[in-house]
Design a protein around this motif. Structure first.
Motif, PDB file in Angstrom:
ATOM      1  N   ARG A  35      -9.047   1.167   4.555  1.00  0.00           N
ATOM      2  CA  ARG A  35     -10.608   1.199   5.006  1.00  0.00           C
ATOM      3  C   ARG A  35     -11.194   1.790   3.842  1.00  0.00           C
ATOM      4  NH1 ARG A  35      -8.422   3.611   9.748  1.00  0.00           N
ATOM      5  NH2 ARG A  35      -9.007   5.707   8.924  1.00  0.00           N
ATOM      6  N   ASP A  36     -10.749   2.591   2.955  1.00  0.00           N
ATOM      7  CA  ASP A  36     -11.433   3.426   1.818  1.00  0.00           C
ATOM      8  C   ASP A  36     -11.763   2.397   0.742  1.00  0.00           C
ATOM      9  OD1 ASP A  36     -11.889   5.785   3.134  1.00  0.00           O
ATOM     10  OD2 ASP A  36      -9.952   6.530   2.102  1.00  0.00           O
ATOM     11  N   ALA A  37     -10.685   1.343   0.651  1.00  0.00           N
ATOM     12  CA  ALA A  37     -10.633   0.398  -0.482  1.00  0.00           C
ATOM     13  C   ALA A  37     -11.105  -0.996  -0.099  1.00  0.00           C
ATOM     14  CB  ALA A  37      -9.399   0.119  -0.855  1.00  0.00           C
ATOM     15  N   GLY A  38     -11.784  -0.834   1.233  1.00  0.00           N
ATOM     16  CA  GLY A  38     -12.521  -2.114   1.602  1.00  0.00           C
ATOM     17  C   GLY A  38     -11.246  -3.325   1.880  1.00  0.00           C
ATOM     18  N   LEU A  39     -10.038  -2.909   2.138  1.00  0.00           N
ATOM     19  CA  LEU A  39      -8.952  -3.871   2.428  1.00  0.00           C
ATOM     20  C   LEU A  39      -8.741  -4.221   3.811  1.00  0.00           C
ATOM     21  CD1 LEU A  39      -6.488  -5.544   0.933  1.00  0.00           C
ATOM     22  CD2 LEU A  39      -5.087  -3.428   1.246  1.00  0.00           C
ATOM     23  N   ASP A  40      -9.482  -3.465   4.739  1.00  0.00           N
ATOM     24  CA  ASP A  40      -8.998  -3.685   6.208  1.00  0.00           C
ATOM     25  C   ASP A  40      -9.668  -5.012   6.570  1.00  0.00           C
ATOM     26  OD1 ASP A  40     -11.417  -2.673   5.476  1.00  0.00           O
ATOM     27  OD2 ASP A  40     -11.733  -1.519   7.299  1.00  0.00           O
ATOM     28  N   GLU A  41     -10.679  -5.377   6.285  1.00  0.00           N
ATOM     29  CA  GLU A  41     -11.216  -6.643   6.362  1.00  0.00           C
ATOM     30  C   GLU A  41     -10.396  -7.822   5.910  1.00  0.00           C
ATOM     31  OE1 GLU A  41     -15.207  -7.357   5.088  1.00  0.00           O
ATOM     32  OE2 GLU A  41     -16.074  -5.501   6.037  1.00  0.00           O
ATOM     33  N   VAL A  42      -9.693  -7.769   4.718  1.00  0.00           N
ATOM     34  CA  VAL A  42      -8.757  -8.675   4.225  1.00  0.00           C
ATOM     35  C   VAL A  42      -7.592  -8.768   5.065  1.00  0.00           C
ATOM     36  CG1 VAL A  42      -7.394  -9.141   2.166  1.00  0.00           C
ATOM     37  CG2 VAL A  42      -9.481  -8.358   2.004  1.00  0.00           C
ATOM     38  N   ALA A  51      -0.631   5.150   9.579  1.00  0.00           N
ATOM     39  CA  ALA A  51      -2.066   5.814   9.600  1.00  0.00           C
ATOM     40  C   ALA A  51      -2.712   6.060   8.202  1.00  0.00           C
ATOM     41  CB  ALA A  51      -1.938   7.319  10.442  1.00  0.00           C
ATOM     42  N   ALA A  52      -1.945   6.801   7.377  1.00  0.00           N
ATOM     43  CA  ALA A  52      -2.310   6.885   5.813  1.00  0.00           C
ATOM     44  C   ALA A  52      -2.701   5.361   5.399  1.00  0.00           C
ATOM     45  CB  ALA A  52      -1.640   7.746   5.071  1.00  0.00           C
ATOM     46  N   VAL A  53      -1.635   4.506   5.588  1.00  0.00           N
ATOM     47  CA  VAL A  53      -2.080   3.109   4.980  1.00  0.00           C
ATOM     48  C   VAL A  53      -3.217   2.656   5.595  1.00  0.00           C
ATOM     49  CG1 VAL A  53      -1.120   0.810   4.999  1.00  0.00           C
ATOM     50  CG2 VAL A  53       0.402   2.732   4.563  1.00  0.00           C
ATOM     51  N   ALA A  54      -3.523   2.485   6.744  1.00  0.00           N
ATOM     52  CA  ALA A  54      -4.903   2.214   7.341  1.00  0.00           C
ATOM     53  C   ALA A  54      -5.910   2.917   6.699  1.00  0.00           C
ATOM     54  CB  ALA A  54      -4.960   2.137   8.936  1.00  0.00           C
ATOM     55  N   GLY A  55      -5.933   4.191   6.639  1.00  0.00           N
ATOM     56  CA  GLY A  55      -7.107   4.813   6.018  1.00  0.00           C
ATOM     57  C   GLY A  55      -7.446   4.427   4.506  1.00  0.00           C
ATOM     58  N   ALA A  56      -6.213   4.513   4.117  1.00  0.00           N
ATOM     59  CA  ALA A  56      -6.390   3.937   2.340  1.00  0.00           C
ATOM     60  C   ALA A  56      -7.126   2.705   2.631  1.00  0.00           C
ATOM     61  CB  ALA A  56      -5.319   4.054   1.725  1.00  0.00           C
ATOM     62  N   VAL A 104       0.623  -1.264   0.023  1.00  0.00           N
ATOM     63  CA  VAL A 104       0.012   0.032   0.140  1.00  0.00           C
ATOM     64  C   VAL A 104       0.869   1.195  -0.076  1.00  0.00           C
ATOM     65  CG1 VAL A 104      -1.600   1.279   1.289  1.00  0.00           C
ATOM     66  CG2 VAL A 104      -1.905  -1.258   1.281  1.00  0.00           C
ATOM     67  N   ALA A 105       1.992   1.248   0.824  1.00  0.00           N
ATOM     68  CA  ALA A 105       2.760   2.547   0.872  1.00  0.00           C
ATOM     69  C   ALA A 105       3.612   2.722  -0.108  1.00  0.00           C
ATOM     70  CB  ALA A 105       3.869   2.345   2.126  1.00  0.00           C
ATOM     71  N   LEU A 106       3.606   2.025  -1.236  1.00  0.00           N
ATOM     72  CA  LEU A 106       4.166   2.125  -2.479  1.00  0.00           C
ATOM     73  C   LEU A 106       3.414   3.070  -3.353  1.00  0.00           C
ATOM     74  CD1 LEU A 106       5.481  -1.439  -3.401  1.00  0.00           C
ATOM     75  CD2 LEU A 106       6.852   0.522  -2.924  1.00  0.00           C
ATOM     76  N   GLY A 107       2.510   3.320  -2.785  1.00  0.00           N
ATOM     77  CA  GLY A 107       1.553   4.388  -3.487  1.00  0.00           C
ATOM     78  C   GLY A 107       2.089   5.569  -3.700  1.00  0.00           C
ATOM     79  N   ASN A 108       3.248   5.855  -2.784  1.00  0.00           N
ATOM     80  CA  ASN A 108       3.712   7.202  -2.561  1.00  0.00           C
ATOM     81  C   ASN A 108       5.347   7.076  -2.267  1.00  0.00           C
ATOM     82  OD1 ASN A 108       5.087   9.724  -2.840  1.00  0.00           O
ATOM     83  ND2 ASN A 108       3.196  10.837  -1.677  1.00  0.00           N
ATOM     84  N   ALA A 109       6.077   6.426  -2.962  1.00  0.00           N
ATOM     85  CA  ALA A 109       7.548   6.113  -2.574  1.00  0.00           C
ATOM     86  C   ALA A 109       8.283   7.350  -2.136  1.00  0.00           C
ATOM     87  CB  ALA A 109       8.150   5.140  -3.551  1.00  0.00           C
ATOM     88  N   ALA A 110       7.884   8.327  -2.465  1.00  0.00           N
ATOM     89  CA  ALA A 110       8.692   9.705  -2.135  1.00  0.00           C
ATOM     90  C   ALA A 110       8.484  10.272  -0.966  1.00  0.00           C
ATOM     91  CB  ALA A 110       8.344  10.756  -3.201  1.00  0.00           C
ATOM     92  N   LEU A 133      -5.318   5.337  -2.981  1.00  0.00           N
ATOM     93  CA  LEU A 133      -5.874   6.217  -2.275  1.00  0.00           C
ATOM     94  C   LEU A 133      -4.865   6.670  -1.435  1.00  0.00           C
ATOM     95  CD1 LEU A 133      -9.322   4.147  -1.487  1.00  0.00           C
ATOM     96  CD2 LEU A 133      -8.776   6.201  -2.910  1.00  0.00           C
ATOM     97  N   TYR A 134      -3.917   5.670  -0.990  1.00  0.00           N
ATOM     98  CA  TYR A 134      -2.658   6.113   0.031  1.00  0.00           C
ATOM     99  C   TYR A 134      -2.051   7.509  -0.676  1.00  0.00           C
ATOM    100  CZ  TYR A 134       1.960   6.057   2.261  1.00  0.00           C
ATOM    101  OH  TYR A 134       2.958   6.583   3.076  1.00  0.00           O
ATOM    102  N   ALA A 135      -1.918   7.380  -1.861  1.00  0.00           N
ATOM    103  CA  ALA A 135      -1.350   8.510  -2.618  1.00  0.00           C
ATOM    104  C   ALA A 135      -2.036   9.800  -2.365  1.00  0.00           C
ATOM    105  CB  ALA A 135      -1.076   8.293  -3.845  1.00  0.00           C
ATOM    106  N   VAL A 136      -3.492   9.709  -2.501  1.00  0.00           N
ATOM    107  CA  VAL A 136      -4.245  10.674  -2.338  1.00  0.00           C
ATOM    108  C   VAL A 136      -3.998  11.210  -0.837  1.00  0.00           C
ATOM    109  CG1 VAL A 136      -6.682  11.481  -2.206  1.00  0.00           C
ATOM    110  CG2 VAL A 136      -5.849  10.167  -4.145  1.00  0.00           C
TER     111      VAL A 136
END
Length: 615
Positions: free
Chosen positions: A467-474, A460-465, A448-454, A510-513
């Motif tokens: 949730r928005d993608a529905g990945l937290d359950e996975v 916290a942003a990883v967890a939020g992204a 997930v964090a590769l969305g913005n490697a810079a 979404l992490y990049a956003v």
């Protein structure tokens, strides 16, 4: 170019290539380079030292003197030669690895630094990359590291040649040019043989690459499922065999011709050495020269040929690798690299993006994918782009991301051409989920964090992204949570379904956003999700649409109903634009497609847009 200038140009290229390879030795580091130089000089002194020691030993044996000192000198020369060879092998391996490692790093930097991907998609460029990669897979592949060490060996052989020549000239000066000329001719013949092989070998990369595709498929877990289900094993082996034959069969006639001509090299060694040995032996037998001097001359004569005993293959292959790198640099550098212009920086919020008369044609194709396209993406809006397969939707996204350059028109952000912003600055404000997103076999959090490697990873942003993608359950069901590698081939790793991987890719965007991107582009981001999960994902996207502009491409029209605006792409242009309600009321193509899909869904079929829905 006239015939008179060809030899000069060839000599110039020859000297340039060897100098370029020799300069790469500076990449190994001063300590290692100094050690290699010392070993080279010591090795070069061995032939002449051995010849002098042999002459000294025979002189003592003939005169009845003590042989201890000459025997010790000869043993020292021989042991020095063995010690130099033993020490040079690991040091040479290390030096070659450093040169090749830096070369491959520069090649990777060159490929990754290309602003666009058009050239990388061409087969000839991929063949150049394979040749320039310096990753030997056969006896004809060469590396700059091996070539650089070959130049150092050449210097050592030159020193050895000079030493042996001095010893031989002390007895018979005429033997030096005779043996030297013969040795040079033998070396040139070997060089020509290497060039003949290389001329054939330059056509090998493409068929060899095709063979590699099937070789990788046979051992890959992903392709392994279909290989077994469809019984593709024997078929793939036949394809591999066919491609390898196409690659290597042309080489065998060349090798047969070269082997048939080896008698020339045999005679070039035998005749001059035979003449020198015969003259020296007869002269010594008649008392014309001391036996000791004659023996030293015989050993030195053989040393002249030993100085040319190497094969030029390492140099030829290495220079081929360097020339491929140069050609690759030209291919990838055809489009000027645009740096960021600080005066062209748009605002910090979602930008106003415009496609002004944008046209695009793929290289080598006469058909325009986009034709005088005008489109506006308003700040903070959720824009849906629909159209049949092949309408140009994915091409439009790649142009927006700067992966291709328009062949006509321009794309602006807040009135500034994105080309003037520079690719790095523009892409820092952009996040894209492509249809063919990459599955990184890394832990879930890193995926997930590769969305913005810079930026530094923000959990916290990883967890939020997620949730928005529905990945937290996975993630909650993974054995080691966020630290679980997403690959069964990794220790403790697991594999994900297609839909779960799609959620990972969406979370990445979404992490990049959440870390600075203000334009989110989603190209079929939920194609593998069920209807309920897809609806949940789009509800979350709609709730966050003010933070960033969202461009959504989807074949399932029921999911784009809540978009602020929907545009229909057909024939390379936008033919309809409006809200769902407006387009349905207009009764155009969009309304017809939506009706067809709704009826299909009611009958229990998939409701995505297909090619026939536009006819």
């Amino acid at each position: 170019m006239s015939s008179r200038t060809v030899p000069g140009a060839a000599v110039s290229a020859f000297a340039r290539d060897r100098a370029e390879l020799l300069l790469r030795l500076t990449w190994v580091g001063p300590g290692l380079l100094a050690g290699l130089i010392v070993l080279t000089v010591l090795g070069a002194a061995v032939p002449a030292s051995a010849a002098v020691a042999v002459g000294w030993l025979i002189d003592r044996l003939v005169t009845g003197g003590s042989a201890v000192a000459p025997l010790a000198a000869y043993a020292l020369a021989v042991l020095t030669g063995h010690a130099v060879a033993a020490a040079r092998q690991p040091l040479g391996y290390l030096a070659a690895a450093r040169v090749d490692g830096r070369h491959r790093a520069e090649l990777s930097r060159l490929a990754a630094g290309s602003d666009t991907i058009g050239a990388l998609e061409r087969p000839d460029v991929q063949a150049l990359i394979r040749t320039a990669r310096a990753d030997p897979e056969s006896f004809m592949d060469g590396t700059p590291g091996a070539g650089a060490l070959a130049q150092l060996d050449l210097i050592g052989r030159a020193l050895a040649l000079a030493g042996a020549g001095v010893v031989l000239a002390a007895y018979a000066w005429w033997a030096v040019p005779l043996l030297l000329a013969a040795a040079v001719v033998v070396h040139q013949l070997r060089w020509d043989e290497g060039r003949q092989r290389r001329r054939v070998w330059r056509h090998v990369p493409l068929p060899s690459m095709r063979a590699d595709v099937w070789s990788d498929a046979l051992v890959s877990p992903a392709e392994g499922k279909e290989v077994r289900i469809f019984g593709l094993g024997d078929w793939a082996l036949e394809r591999i065999d066919g491609h390898l034959r196409a690659a290597y069969d042309p080489l065998w006639p060349v090798n047969r011709r070269i082997l048939a001509r080896q008698w020339r090299q045999f005679l070039l060694v035998l005749v001059p050495l035979g003449v020198v040995y015969l003259v020296v032996a007869v002269d010594a037998a008649r008392g014309g020269a001391p036996v000791a001097v004659a023996a030293a001359a015989l050993v030195a004569g053989a040393g002249l040929f030993d100085a040319f005993a190497d094969s030029p293959t390492a140099t030829i292959n290495a220079t081929t690798c360097l020339r491929a790198f140069d050609r690759l640099r030209d291919e990838l550098g055809q489009a000027p690299h645009r740096e960021h212009n600080p005066s062209c920086t748009p605002g910090s919020g979602p930008p106003l993006v415009r496609f002004d008369g944008v046209g695009f044609t793929y290289p080598g194709s006469g058909q325009r994918v986009l034709d005088d396209l005008d489109l506006e993406v308003r700040p903070g809006e959720l824009l849906a782009v629909v159209g049949a397969n092949g309408a140009g939707k994915s091409t439009l996204i790649k142009l927006l991301a700067g992966l291709y350059e328009p062949t006509a028109g321009r794309i602006t952000a807040d009135g500034v051409d994105i080309a003037d912003l520079g690719p790095a600055a523009w892409r820092g404000r952009l996040s894209v989920v492509f249809q063919d997103f990459v599955r990184y076999y890394l832990p879930a959090a890193e995926n997930v964090a590769l969305g913005n490697a810079a930026v530094a990873p923000d959990l916290a942003a990883v967890a939020g992204a997620a949730r928005d993608a529905g990945l937290d359950e996975v993630v909650s069901r993974l054995p080691d949570g966020w630290h679980t590698p997403l690959a069964r081939t990794r220790t403790g790793g697991v594999d994900l379904s297609g839909g779960q991987w799609q959620q990972v890719a969406l979370a990445r965007a979404l992490y990049a956003v959440r870390t600075g991107a203000r334009l989110l582009v989603l190209d079929e981001p939920t194609a593998h999700l069920d209807v309920r999960t897809e609806r949940d994902v789009f509800d979350r996207l709609a709730a966050h649409r003010g933070d960033a502009s969202v461009i959504l491409i989807s074949h399932r029209l029921s999911t784009v109903r809540q978009a602020d605006r929907i545009v229909l792409l057909r024939g390379g242009r936008i033919t309809e634009s409006g809200t769902h309600e407006q387009l349905m009321a207009a009764g155009g193509e969009y309304a017809a497609m939506f009706t067809v899909q709704a009826q299909r869904f009611q009958r229990g079929f998939d409701d995505r847009l297909h090619e026939g829905d536009l006819t």
